[in-house]
Design a protein around this motif. Structure first.
Motif, PDB file in Angstrom:
ATOM      1  N   TYR A 142       0.862  -1.242   0.114  1.00  0.00           N
ATOM      2  CA  TYR A 142      -0.109  -0.105   0.010  1.00  0.00           C
ATOM      3  C   TYR A 142       0.788   1.161  -0.017  1.00  0.00           C
ATOM      4  CZ  TYR A 142      -3.776  -3.571   0.926  1.00  0.00           C
ATOM      5  OH  TYR A 142      -4.411  -4.416   0.791  1.00  0.00           O
ATOM      6  N   ALA A 143       1.973   1.118  -0.708  1.00  0.00           N
ATOM      7  CA  ALA A 143       2.954   2.375  -0.603  1.00  0.00           C
ATOM      8  C   ALA A 143       2.785   3.324  -1.744  1.00  0.00           C
ATOM      9  CB  ALA A 143       4.460   1.828  -0.466  1.00  0.00           C
ATOM     10  N   GLY A 144       3.093   4.542  -1.555  1.00  0.00           N
ATOM     11  CA  GLY A 144       3.283   5.377  -2.873  1.00  0.00           C
ATOM     12  C   GLY A 144       1.887   6.072  -3.258  1.00  0.00           C
ATOM     13  N   THR A 145       2.267   6.656  -4.208  1.00  0.00           N
ATOM     14  CA  THR A 145       1.005   7.473  -4.854  1.00  0.00           C
ATOM     15  C   THR A 145       0.839   6.762  -6.188  1.00  0.00           C
ATOM     16  OG1 THR A 145       1.447   9.527  -3.663  1.00  0.00           O
ATOM     17  CG2 THR A 145       0.057   9.564  -5.533  1.00  0.00           C
ATOM     18  N   ASP A 146      -0.419   6.275  -6.576  1.00  0.00           N
ATOM     19  CA  ASP A 146      -0.632   5.718  -8.038  1.00  0.00           C
ATOM     20  C   ASP A 146      -0.531   6.734  -9.009  1.00  0.00           C
ATOM     21  OD1 ASP A 146      -2.723   3.225  -6.321  1.00  0.00           O
ATOM     22  OD2 ASP A 146      -0.711   3.118  -6.942  1.00  0.00           O
ATOM     23  N   ILE A 147      -0.229   6.709  -9.951  1.00  0.00           N
ATOM     24  CA  ILE A 147      -0.319   7.559 -11.218  1.00  0.00           C
ATOM     25  C   ILE A 147      -0.514   6.900 -12.616  1.00  0.00           C
ATOM     26  CG2 ILE A 147       0.913   9.248 -12.540  1.00  0.00           C
ATOM     27  CD1 ILE A 147       2.735   9.697 -10.164  1.00  0.00           C
ATOM     28  N   LYS A 148      -1.318   7.464 -13.361  1.00  0.00           N
ATOM     29  CA  LYS A 148      -1.706   6.678 -14.533  1.00  0.00           C
ATOM     30  C   LYS A 148      -1.405   7.500 -15.724  1.00  0.00           C
ATOM     31  CE  LYS A 148      -4.877   3.878 -17.098  1.00  0.00           C
ATOM     32  NZ  LYS A 148      -6.023   2.819 -16.908  1.00  0.00           N
ATOM     33  N   LEU A 149      -0.392   7.394 -16.603  1.00  0.00           N
ATOM     34  CA  LEU A 149       0.142   7.965 -17.724  1.00  0.00           C
ATOM     35  C   LEU A 149      -0.145   7.135 -19.038  1.00  0.00           C
ATOM     36  CD1 LEU A 149       3.578   9.341 -16.651  1.00  0.00           C
ATOM     37  CD2 LEU A 149       1.402  10.520 -16.580  1.00  0.00           C
ATOM     38  N   GLY A 150      -1.280   7.722 -19.863  1.00  0.00           N
ATOM     39  CA  GLY A 150      -1.793   6.927 -21.126  1.00  0.00           C
ATOM     40  C   GLY A 150      -2.308   5.511 -20.409  1.00  0.00           C
ATOM     41  N   ASN A 151      -2.037   4.495 -20.814  1.00  0.00           N
ATOM     42  CA  ASN A 151      -2.665   3.182 -20.715  1.00  0.00           C
ATOM     43  C   ASN A 151      -1.717   2.357 -19.487  1.00  0.00           C
ATOM     44  OD1 ASN A 151      -4.794   3.284 -22.313  1.00  0.00           O
ATOM     45  ND2 ASN A 151      -3.581   2.283 -23.900  1.00  0.00           N
ATOM     46  N   ASP A 152      -0.538   3.123 -19.099  1.00  0.00           N
ATOM     47  CA  ASP A 152       0.501   2.364 -18.338  1.00  0.00           C
ATOM     48  C   ASP A 152       0.274   3.212 -16.896  1.00  0.00           C
ATOM     49  OD1 ASP A 152       1.836   0.955 -20.162  1.00  0.00           O
ATOM     50  OD2 ASP A 152       3.210   3.007 -20.822  1.00  0.00           O
ATOM     51  N   GLU A 153       0.614   2.157 -15.943  1.00  0.00           N
ATOM     52  CA  GLU A 153       0.218   2.637 -14.297  1.00  0.00           C
ATOM     53  C   GLU A 153       1.819   2.737 -13.844  1.00  0.00           C
ATOM     54  OE1 GLU A 153      -2.389   0.370 -12.239  1.00  0.00           O
ATOM     55  OE2 GLU A 153      -3.803   0.155 -14.157  1.00  0.00           O
ATOM     56  N   TYR A 154       1.926   3.785 -12.927  1.00  0.00           N
ATOM     57  CA  TYR A 154       3.196   3.987 -12.329  1.00  0.00           C
ATOM     58  C   TYR A 154       2.589   4.032 -10.738  1.00  0.00           C
ATOM     59  CZ  TYR A 154       4.813   4.622 -16.807  1.00  0.00           C
ATOM     60  OH  TYR A 154       5.090   4.743 -18.332  1.00  0.00           O
ATOM     61  N   VAL A 155       3.893   4.189  -9.995  1.00  0.00           N
ATOM     62  CA  VAL A 155       3.652   4.687  -8.662  1.00  0.00           C
ATOM     63  C   VAL A 155       4.805   5.381  -8.127  1.00  0.00           C
ATOM     64  CG1 VAL A 155       4.843   2.276  -7.599  1.00  0.00           C
ATOM     65  CG2 VAL A 155       3.136   3.699  -6.258  1.00  0.00           C
ATOM     66  N   LEU A 156       4.823   6.490  -7.274  1.00  0.00           N
ATOM     67  CA  LEU A 156       5.660   7.272  -6.984  1.00  0.00           C
ATOM     68  C   LEU A 156       6.116   6.896  -5.496  1.00  0.00           C
ATOM     69  CD1 LEU A 156       7.763   9.578  -7.758  1.00  0.00           C
ATOM     70  CD2 LEU A 156       5.613  11.396  -6.991  1.00  0.00           C
ATOM     71  N   LEU A 157       6.892   6.605  -5.118  1.00  0.00           N
ATOM     72  CA  LEU A 157       7.271   6.110  -3.713  1.00  0.00           C
ATOM     73  C   LEU A 157       8.647   6.458  -3.219  1.00  0.00           C
ATOM     74  CD1 LEU A 157       8.774   2.884  -3.776  1.00  0.00           C
ATOM     75  CD2 LEU A 157       6.684   2.242  -4.523  1.00  0.00           C
ATOM     76  N   SER A 158       8.709   6.350  -1.891  1.00  0.00           N
ATOM     77  CA  SER A 158      10.026   6.533  -1.162  1.00  0.00           C
ATOM     78  C   SER A 158      10.888   5.498  -1.250  1.00  0.00           C
ATOM     79  CB  SER A 158       9.625   7.125   0.400  1.00  0.00           C
ATOM     80  OG  SER A 158      10.871   7.328   0.891  1.00  0.00           O
ATOM     81  N   GLU A 159      12.095   5.767  -1.381  1.00  0.00           N
ATOM     82  CA  GLU A 159      13.116   4.458  -1.322  1.00  0.00           C
ATOM     83  C   GLU A 159      12.985   3.530  -0.071  1.00  0.00           C
ATOM     84  OE1 GLU A 159      17.612   3.807  -2.248  1.00  0.00           O
ATOM     85  OE2 GLU A 159      17.168   5.640  -0.939  1.00  0.00           O
ATOM     86  N   LYS A 160      12.499   4.117   1.019  1.00  0.00           N
ATOM     87  CA  LYS A 160      12.324   3.363   2.322  1.00  0.00           C
ATOM     88  C   LYS A 160      11.040   2.104   2.224  1.00  0.00           C
ATOM     89  CE  LYS A 160       9.269   6.226   4.637  1.00  0.00           C
ATOM     90  NZ  LYS A 160       8.717   6.750   5.826  1.00  0.00           N
ATOM     91  N   ASP A 161      10.309   2.591   1.214  1.00  0.00           N
ATOM     92  CA  ASP A 161       9.244   1.512   0.792  1.00  0.00           C
ATOM     93  C   ASP A 161       9.647   0.365  -0.086  1.00  0.00           C
ATOM     94  OD1 ASP A 161       7.382   2.992   2.320  1.00  0.00           O
ATOM     95  OD2 ASP A 161       6.975   4.416   0.834  1.00  0.00           O
ATOM     96  N   ILE A 162      10.785   0.385  -0.772  1.00  0.00           N
ATOM     97  CA  ILE A 162      11.274  -0.690  -1.541  1.00  0.00           C
ATOM     98  C   ILE A 162      11.779  -1.695  -0.674  1.00  0.00           C
ATOM     99  CG2 ILE A 162      12.961  -1.213  -3.413  1.00  0.00           C
ATOM    100  CD1 ILE A 162      12.464   1.462  -4.469  1.00  0.00           C
ATOM    101  N   LEU A 163      11.360  -3.078  -0.776  1.00  0.00           N
ATOM    102  CA  LEU A 163      11.671  -4.046   0.007  1.00  0.00           C
ATOM    103  C   LEU A 163      13.132  -4.700  -0.595  1.00  0.00           C
ATOM    104  CD1 LEU A 163       8.099  -5.553   0.753  1.00  0.00           C
ATOM    105  CD2 LEU A 163       9.434  -3.935   2.175  1.00  0.00           C
ATOM    106  N   ALA A 164      12.957  -5.091  -1.824  1.00  0.00           N
ATOM    107  CA  ALA A 164      14.162  -5.573  -2.557  1.00  0.00           C
ATOM    108  C   ALA A 164      14.231  -5.475  -3.916  1.00  0.00           C
ATOM    109  CB  ALA A 164      13.838  -7.280  -2.227  1.00  0.00           C
ATOM    110  N   ILE A 165      15.442  -5.692  -4.287  1.00  0.00           N
ATOM    111  CA  ILE A 165      15.615  -5.808  -5.738  1.00  0.00           C
ATOM    112  C   ILE A 165      15.389  -7.172  -6.371  1.00  0.00           C
ATOM    113  CG2 ILE A 165      17.207  -5.436  -7.780  1.00  0.00           C
ATOM    114  CD1 ILE A 165      18.553  -3.034  -5.743  1.00  0.00           C
ATOM    115  N   VAL A 166      14.709  -7.424  -7.344  1.00  0.00           N
ATOM    116  CA  VAL A 166      14.267  -8.665  -7.846  1.00  0.00           C
ATOM    117  C   VAL A 166      15.168  -9.020  -9.219  1.00  0.00           C
ATOM    118  CG1 VAL A 166      12.422  -9.015  -6.504  1.00  0.00           C
ATOM    119  CG2 VAL A 166      12.073  -8.020  -8.722  1.00  0.00           C
ATOM    120  N   SER A 167      15.374  -9.921  -9.687  1.00  0.00           N
ATOM    121  CA  SER A 167      15.693 -10.454 -10.991  1.00  0.00           C
ATOM    122  C   SER A 167      15.151 -11.390 -11.652  1.00  0.00           C
ATOM    123  CB  SER A 167      17.555 -10.825 -10.724  1.00  0.00           C
ATOM    124  OG  SER A 167      17.677 -11.868  -9.806  1.00  0.00           O
TER     125      SER A 167
END
Length: 102
Positions: free
Chosen positions: A77-102
């Motif tokens: 439930y972190a961040g602010t949801d943003i929609k640009l065109g048909n794509d969805e984005y979220v603007l969030l703080s670095e502390k809300d990132i749990l892991a880098i995945v590959s």
């Protein structure tokens, strides 16, 4: 007057990141097709833009641990949801990132 935004015009400030949300699952493991209102909000995405970093107690910028192109797992439930065109984005703080995945 309408404002036209694109990914390249969004520049996060401080320790924030701009993430393109991965597509939600269309089917369950058993093959049941999910309607739009039953799909869970995905919490994995690709970083499109990063801010300059957080200021520490000495007034110096701390380097960001993530960079553009990283795939990340972030809090549900972190961040602010943003929609640009048909794509969805979220603007969030670095502390809300749990892991880098590959």
């Amino acid at each position: 007057m309408a404002v036209s935004l694109s990914v390249s015009t969004v520049k996060p400030l401080g320790d924030r990141v701009f993430v393109k949300v991965s597509a939600a699952e269309e089917k369950t493991a058993g093959g049941i097709i999910l309607p739009d209102n039953a799909k869970e909000k995905p919490n994995v995405g690709e970083i499109m833009q990063v801010g300059t970093g957080k200021l520490n107690d000495k007034g110096e910028r701390q380097a960001m641990e993530v960079s553009v192109g990283d795939k990340v797992l972030y809090s549900k439930y972190a961040g602010t949801d943003i929609k640009l065109g048909n794509d969805e984005y979220v603007l969030l703080s670095e502390k809300d990132i749990l892991a880098i995945v590959s």
